[in-house]
Motif scaffolding. Structure first.
Motif, PDB file in Angstrom:
ATOM      1  N   HIS A  11       2.953  36.956  -3.385  1.00 24.84           N
ATOM      2  CA  HIS A  11       1.900  37.971  -3.415  1.00 24.84           C
ATOM      3  C   HIS A  11       1.627  38.325  -1.958  1.00 24.84           C
ATOM      4  O   HIS A  11       1.080  37.514  -1.213  1.00 24.84           O
ATOM      5  CB  HIS A  11       0.657  37.405  -4.100  1.00 24.84           C
ATOM      6  N   LEU A  59       3.451  42.123  -5.638  1.00 24.25           N
ATOM      7  CA  LEU A  59       3.942  40.894  -6.269  1.00 24.25           C
ATOM      8  C   LEU A  59       5.447  41.065  -6.380  1.00 24.25           C
ATOM      9  O   LEU A  59       5.924  41.974  -7.079  1.00 24.25           O
ATOM     10  CB  LEU A  59       3.311  40.672  -7.648  1.00 24.25           C
ATOM     11  N   VAL A 102       3.289  32.309  -5.727  1.00 24.15           N
ATOM     12  CA  VAL A 102       2.789  32.495  -7.092  1.00 24.15           C
ATOM     13  C   VAL A 102       3.728  31.736  -8.025  1.00 24.15           C
ATOM     14  O   VAL A 102       4.947  31.848  -7.904  1.00 24.15           O
ATOM     15  CB  VAL A 102       2.762  33.993  -7.472  1.00 24.15           C
ATOM     16  N   VAL A 110      -1.781  37.512 -11.904  1.00 20.95           N
ATOM     17  CA  VAL A 110      -1.682  38.198 -10.609  1.00 20.95           C
ATOM     18  C   VAL A 110      -1.363  39.676 -10.821  1.00 20.95           C
ATOM     19  O   VAL A 110      -1.928  40.542 -10.153  1.00 20.95           O
ATOM     20  CB  VAL A 110      -0.643  37.506  -9.696  1.00 20.95           C
TER      21      VAL A 110
END
Length: 148
Positions: A11, A59, A102, A110
Motif C-alpha cells: 500500500h 494497492l 499488506v 484495504v
C-alpha cells in the motif's frame, strides 16, 4: 529450484509537493489509470489506485525482483513527467512516500479503504490520515521531515 516466487502486496501513499491540490478532477482518473499502467509495465498488478486532489493511494502486487523504493520512484517519476507534458507543467510529487505491507487476507479491506478516499477525506485531512497510518503500523516519524 531456481524459480523465484512471491506475493508481495504494498500500500503506497504519496502526496503532491507541498500537499497542494494539484490532482485536478479533469485528469484525476486518467492519472490513476496511468499509474496502474506503470505498475503493469513493471509486470505487477495495480489492484486499486485512488486518491484526492493532494495525494494518491496505490494497492499493488509486485514481483520479488522489485523493491518498494523502486516501484515508488518509477511510478512517481513517470507519472510526474506525464502530467507535466499533458496537463500541468508545475505538477510535482512530494520527495518521499509511505509504504505498508499488506497481507492477502487484508486485500478486500484495504481496497475498500482506498476506494472510499473522497468520503474519508470529508472528515480527515491527509496529514491526519498519514499520521494515523504511521501510528497504527508502529512507524517512528518526525513531523518536521514527514511533510516535505
Amino acid at each position: 529450484m531456481s524459480h523465484t516466487s512471491g506475493n508481495i502486496l504494498l500500500h503506497l501513499i504519496y502526496s503532491t509537493q507541498g500537499r497542494r491540490p494539484l490532482i485536478k478532477l479533469d485528469f484525476r482518473n486518467d492519472l490513476f489509470a496511468y499509474l496502474g499502467g506503470i505498475i503493469r509495465e513493471m509486470h505487477g498488478t495495480a489492484l486499486i489506485v485512488n486518491g484526492t486532489a493532494d495525494h494518491v493511494h496505490m494497492l499493488v502486487r509486485i514481483r520479488p525482483a522489485h523493491s518498494a523504493a523502486e516501484v515508488a520512484r518509477i511510478a512517481k517519476a513517470n507519472s510526474s513527467r506525464w502530467v507535466h507534458e499533458k496537463w500541468n507543467p508545475k505538477f510535482a510529487w512530494q520527495t518521499g512516500y509511505a509504504v505498508f505491507s499488506v497481507s492477502e487476507s487484508n486485500v478486500a479491506d484495504v481496497t475498500k479503504y482506498i476506494a472510499g478516499q473522497e468520503e474519508h477525506h470529508r472528515k480527515h485531512t491527509f496529514q491526519e490520515e498519514l499520521v494515523a497510518f504511521l501510528k497504527k503500523n508502529r512507524v517512528a516519524y518526525d513531523e518536521k521531515y514527514t511533510w516535505d
